[in-house]
Scaffold this active site. Structure first.
Site, short mmCIF file in Angstrom:
data_model
loop_
_atom_site.label_atom_id
_atom_site.label_comp_id
_atom_site.label_asym_id
_atom_site.label_seq_id
_atom_site.Cartn_x
_atom_site.Cartn_y
_atom_site.Cartn_z
N ASP A 196 36.35 4.06 -8.06
CA ASP A 196 37.81 4.02 -8.06
C ASP A 196 38.24 3.17 -9.26
OD1 ASP A 196 37.32 1.42 -7.26
OD2 ASP A 196 38.49 1.52 -5.41
N CYS B 83 33.14 0.42 -6.47
CA CYS B 83 34.53 0.09 -6.17
C CYS B 83 34.64 -1.43 -6.28
CB CYS B 83 34.98 0.65 -4.82
SG CYS B 83 34.14 -0.01 -3.37
N THR C 270 34.29 -3.76 -3.95
CA THR C 270 33.21 -4.41 -3.20
C THR C 270 31.95 -3.56 -3.06
OG1 THR C 270 34.02 -3.45 -1.15
CG2 THR C 270 34.89 -5.63 -1.75
N HIS D 94 12.20 1.47 1.74
CA HIS D 94 12.18 1.53 3.21
C HIS D 94 13.21 2.48 3.81
CE1 HIS D 94 10.01 -2.59 3.94
NE2 HIS D 94 9.46 -1.90 2.95
N HIS E 38 8.30 4.31 7.67
CA HIS E 38 9.70 4.32 7.21
C HIS E 38 10.29 5.73 7.32
CE1 HIS E 38 9.11 0.25 6.00
NE2 HIS E 38 8.12 0.59 5.19
C1 RB5 Z 1 40.68 -1.49 -4.13
O1 RB5 Z 1 41.63 -2.50 -4.18
C2 RB5 Z 1 39.56 -1.89 -3.17
O2 RB5 Z 1 40.04 -1.93 -1.86
C3 RB5 Z 1 38.40 -0.94 -3.28
O3 RB5 Z 1 37.97 -0.88 -4.60
C4 RB5 Z 1 37.15 -1.28 -2.48
O4 RB5 Z 1 36.75 -2.60 -2.70
C5 RB5 Z 1 37.15 -0.90 -1.07
O5 RB5 Z 1 36.15 -1.07 -0.37
#
Ligand code: RB5
Length: 150
Positions: free
Chosen positions: A8, A65, A67, A98, A133
């Site tokens: 994203d 993204c 996180t 694994h 596994h």
């Molecule tokens: C975008 O702000 C953020 O929510 C997205 O990139 C991601 O981290 C979601 O899991």
């Protein structure tokens, strides 16, 4: 390898760096978007990459993204897709060895570019170990397809 990549807006810069790295290593990479910094919805790109892996059009997927977590949650909705959020090199090779993970998810707001490149290299170098596994991965797939491990 054929690798499908996606991000994203919050993962765009890191994805571009990793895609360039993969291409330099000789991998065939299809970047399924996003292609701009405009705000967008990560599940759309998780779905595109997960479908490519599920269909066998890509050997591996790469999703970035903010996180990595939202991408993994979304990608793991598709049977046959095993997406792992990774922020250290040990997990990068262990989840290939694994879990036979086939989609690497990274958080641009979590890992810096140097660590992300090391994680990607560790991921690429590792191979699924099979054996016990395989039995466990089969249970994950049964759970995804039939709602139970049996
Ligand atoms: C975008 O702000 C953020 O929510 C997205 O990139 C991601 O981290 C979601 O899991």
């Amino acid at each position: 390898m054929r690798i499908a990549a996606g991000s994203d807006h919050a993962g765009l810069d890191l994805k571009l760096l990793l895609v360039e790295h993969l291409r330099k290593l000789g991998h065939e990479v299809e970047d399924l978007g996003t292609h701009s910094a405009e705000s967008c919805d990560y599940p759309d790109y998780a779905a595109a990459v997960a479908r490519a892996v599920q269909a066998g059009d890509a050997d591996q997927g790469l999703l970035v993204c903010g996180t990595g977590v939202g991408m993994a949650i979304a990608a793991n909705k598709l049977p046959g897709v095993r997406a792992a959020v990774v922020s250290d090199t040990f997990s990068a090779h262990a989840t290939r060895q694994h879990n036979d993970a086939n989609v690497l998810c990274l958080g641009q707001r979590v890992v810096g570019p140097g660590l992300a490149l090391d994680i990607l290299d560790a991921w690429l170098a590792a191979r699924f170990e099979g054996g016990r596994h395989q039995r466990r991965v089969d249970k994950i797939e049964a759970l995804a397809r039939h709602g139970d491990t049996g």
